[in-house]
Design a protein around this motif. Sequence first.
Motif, PDB file in Angstrom:
ATOM      1  N   ASN A 104      28.038  31.526  47.063  1.00 65.24           N
ATOM      2  CA  ASN A 104      29.467  31.372  47.282  1.00 65.24           C
ATOM      3  C   ASN A 104      29.776  30.897  48.691  1.00 65.24           C
ATOM      4  O   ASN A 104      28.950  31.005  49.599  1.00 65.24           O
ATOM      5  CB  ASN A 104      30.184  32.711  47.052  1.00 65.24           C
ATOM      6  N   SER A 105      30.985  30.402  48.858  1.00 68.63           N
ATOM      7  CA  SER A 105      31.483  30.086  50.191  1.00 68.63           C
ATOM      8  C   SER A 105      31.717  31.385  50.957  1.00 68.63           C
ATOM      9  O   SER A 105      31.846  32.461  50.356  1.00 68.63           O
ATOM     10  CB  SER A 105      32.804  29.321  50.091  1.00 68.63           C
ATOM     11  N   ALA A 128      33.773  36.951  50.851  1.00 66.54           N
ATOM     12  CA  ALA A 128      34.607  38.030  51.381  1.00 66.54           C
ATOM     13  C   ALA A 128      35.629  38.497  50.362  1.00 66.54           C
ATOM     14  O   ALA A 128      35.889  39.702  50.214  1.00 66.54           O
ATOM     15  CB  ALA A 128      35.304  37.559  52.655  1.00 66.54           C
ATOM     16  N   LEU A 129      36.221  37.554  49.636  1.00 62.24           N
ATOM     17  CA  LEU A 129      37.217  37.927  48.627  1.00 62.24           C
ATOM     18  C   LEU A 129      36.580  38.749  47.515  1.00 62.24           C
ATOM     19  O   LEU A 129      37.156  39.751  47.058  1.00 62.24           O
ATOM     20  CB  LEU A 129      37.870  36.664  48.061  1.00 62.24           C
ATOM     21  N   LYS A 130      35.384  38.362  47.076  1.00 63.21           N
ATOM     22  CA  LYS A 130      34.672  39.142  46.056  1.00 63.21           C
ATOM     23  C   LYS A 130      34.406  40.568  46.531  1.00 63.21           C
ATOM     24  O   LYS A 130      34.484  41.519  45.752  1.00 63.21           O
ATOM     25  CB  LYS A 130      33.331  38.473  45.718  1.00 63.21           C
ATOM     26  N   ARG A 163      34.000  31.036  38.975  1.00 62.62           N
ATOM     27  CA  ARG A 163      33.523  31.944  37.938  1.00 62.62           C
ATOM     28  C   ARG A 163      33.551  33.390  38.405  1.00 62.62           C
ATOM     29  O   ARG A 163      33.968  34.291  37.674  1.00 62.62           O
ATOM     30  CB  ARG A 163      32.097  31.568  37.529  1.00 62.62           C
ATOM     31  N   ASP A 164      33.097  33.630  39.628  1.00 64.40           N
ATOM     32  CA  ASP A 164      33.027  35.003  40.119  1.00 64.40           C
ATOM     33  C   ASP A 164      34.408  35.605  40.322  1.00 64.40           C
ATOM     34  O   ASP A 164      34.640  36.784  40.019  1.00 64.40           O
ATOM     35  CB  ASP A 164      32.229  35.039  41.432  1.00 64.40           C
ATOM     36  N   ILE A 165      35.339  34.809  40.839  1.00 68.16           N
ATOM     37  CA  ILE A 165      36.692  35.322  41.018  1.00 68.16           C
ATOM     38  C   ILE A 165      37.367  35.537  39.665  1.00 68.16           C
ATOM     39  O   ILE A 165      38.094  36.520  39.462  1.00 68.16           O
ATOM     40  CB  ILE A 165      37.522  34.375  41.903  1.00 68.16           C
ATOM     41  N   ALA A 166      37.125  34.646  38.710  1.00 66.94           N
ATOM     42  CA  ALA A 166      37.697  34.819  37.371  1.00 66.94           C
ATOM     43  C   ALA A 166      37.218  36.127  36.750  1.00 66.94           C
ATOM     44  O   ALA A 166      38.010  36.875  36.152  1.00 66.94           O
ATOM     45  CB  ALA A 166      37.318  33.633  36.481  1.00 66.94           C
ATOM     46  N   GLU A 167      35.927  36.426  36.880  1.00 67.11           N
ATOM     47  CA  GLU A 167      35.397  37.665  36.314  1.00 67.11           C
ATOM     48  C   GLU A 167      36.002  38.881  37.004  1.00 67.11           C
ATOM     49  O   GLU A 167      36.327  39.886  36.357  1.00 67.11           O
ATOM     50  CB  GLU A 167      33.869  37.693  36.425  1.00 67.11           C
ATOM     51  N   LYS A 175      36.155  39.884  57.410  1.00 67.12           N
ATOM     52  CA  LYS A 175      34.779  39.643  56.966  1.00 67.12           C
ATOM     53  C   LYS A 175      34.382  38.192  57.192  1.00 67.12           C
ATOM     54  O   LYS A 175      33.247  37.903  57.614  1.00 67.12           O
ATOM     55  CB  LYS A 175      34.620  40.024  55.491  1.00 67.12           C
ATOM     56  N   VAL A 176      35.289  37.244  56.895  1.00 64.62           N
ATOM     57  CA  VAL A 176      34.965  35.830  57.095  1.00 64.62           C
ATOM     58  C   VAL A 176      34.692  35.556  58.573  1.00 64.62           C
ATOM     59  O   VAL A 176      33.722  34.869  58.928  1.00 64.62           O
ATOM     60  CB  VAL A 176      36.104  34.930  56.580  1.00 64.62           C
ATOM     61  N   GLU A 177      35.530  36.076  59.444  1.00 64.30           N
ATOM     62  CA  GLU A 177      35.320  35.885  60.884  1.00 64.30           C
ATOM     63  C   GLU A 177      33.981  36.467  61.317  1.00 64.30           C
ATOM     64  O   GLU A 177      33.231  35.843  62.083  1.00 64.30           O
ATOM     65  CB  GLU A 177      36.458  36.521  61.671  1.00 64.30           C
ATOM     66  N   ASN A 178      33.675  37.669  60.835  1.00 61.48           N
ATOM     67  CA  ASN A 178      32.406  38.306  61.214  1.00 61.48           C
ATOM     68  C   ASN A 178      31.214  37.534  60.663  1.00 61.48           C
ATOM     69  O   ASN A 178      30.218  37.313  61.368  1.00 61.48           O
ATOM     70  CB  ASN A 178      32.368  39.747  60.695  1.00 61.48           C
TER      71      ASN A 178
END
Length: 547
Positions: free
Chosen positions: A489-490, A495-497, A315-319, A517-520
């Motif tokens: 979220n995962s 990070a993608l958001k 949902r968040d990525i779609a928005e 960001k994911v690594e951190n």
Amino acid sequence: MIHIWTTALAVCLLQTATWARAPDQQKRLALLIGNYSYSANDLKGIGVSNVVRDLNLLASSLSATGFVVETKQNLTAVALRDALSAFGRQAGNADVAIIYFTGFGVQIDQVDYLAAVDVEVSPNVKVRMEASGYVSIQKATDAVQRAKLFSMVIVEANRSDPWASRTRGFVNVESVAADSDVIVFYGSQNGTGSSDGPAGGNGPFAAALAKRILEPGIEVGLLARRVKADVIRATSGAQRPQLYGELGEREFYFLGTPATSKRASLLMPKQPRLALVIGNGDYNLNGNSNDDGNSSAVLAEGYAPDLPNASNDARDIAEGLKRLGFLVDHIENANYENMLSSLFEFEKKVFDAGEDAIVVVFYAGHALQVGGANFLVPAGAKFPAVDLDRLTGPQAELTLSQYALPLQTALLGRLKNPSRLGLNLIFLDACRENPWERRSVGRNIASRSTGGGASRSRGLGEVRIDLRRTALAFATKPGDVADDGDNRNSPYTTALKAHLEEPGLSVLQLLDKVHQKVENDTSGRQVPWTNAPSLGQTCLAACQVAQ
């Protein structure tokens, strides 16, 4: 007397400091409302076909200039008033507040009204004004004026005129703007209507405004004059936007200031933008996403464990993609047939869009690997308790294809070879733990899940890409697993958001920021991986172009 003078000086200095604050240090909020599904017969199908495209276009430009954007569609009068009131409360803690409304509007007895989707069109409308779906523009100006630095209401709500027998367009709102210290920008001048624009495109006002917002170092007064000139040219003088309110000595810049701006502009790519977003989390389709690896649905019935965050991720990525101007197909908890039909439908849209299209696919859910082949797992899939170790690779793949969709043929095989301007970008937030680990169905399976014991074969396998300008972005590297996340979220979607709508980033720069960001955030436990050929400088958000 000295105390009064000192207080006045302090207020003046505080206001000066606030205005001197750089745009990237300001708290900016925007509420964008688009109404088009009107219930009144007189309003159905009249001149509002491009409302959603205009809404998404403005959202993209405002997001690119630092605004936190909230979009709402098809609000009733009650919902519209509630949304304005709620935004007003938020605006009190913001430096900048903007409301954009697009749809229908009308002036009655020298008062301008925004039309909610339950508006009544009748000769007796004056009797029960707001009870009949009319909301005064005063409520919008009251909401934004609480911002500390700059307040603006943008209205493109007189596209057509089903009230033609009574009036046309809006009236002069100079007094409203002056009383509230709010700038009001109308898509057309007093007593005239606005063009909806070409079918499948944008209205001339929204198109000009979105473009000019992304010009660095342009003060809002000059911006309004340039938008007006753009619209006059586009409509051969038939439509003339009008700005109301006094700026005085205030200066506001959407992007940069003359002192900080370089000779460059941020421009949105012009090619078609399509997205397919899938979030599978309720794997036994019982209406919730709470069944973990120890549940009877998993151990006895053969379902994969539920994923509490997958629907939120989708949902968040779609928005976010909608705000970037993408036409988004969004499905959740899709079974085998629904996933396959969605892929068929999306394939047709991709081919109709042509080779210049930017195509994004985002999948959140279970996925697994068998014999080097990767599969997406639909909701409702029941995997039998068979030992894949006893099967040959082709036998295992044949067994699994009855329950899951092959990534290579079901998804990649349906994408088009892009031109040097186009792009295919696939995000797979799907390489989690083995969803059937507790059933001991074999060692060659791995996917996204809520946890459990370590799988003997982990993650997804490397993918061969036969398409040019096509990138696969995995939540973690091949042979490893990713976290589902403890919050909304995962880690990967979080990070993608954070960077999806950041202006000026090429796709590769975007992916690099997401990876970092994911690594951190996971202290190095999760390392995303991307299989990407040369992608050039293609951007999802606005791109920086030297002038």
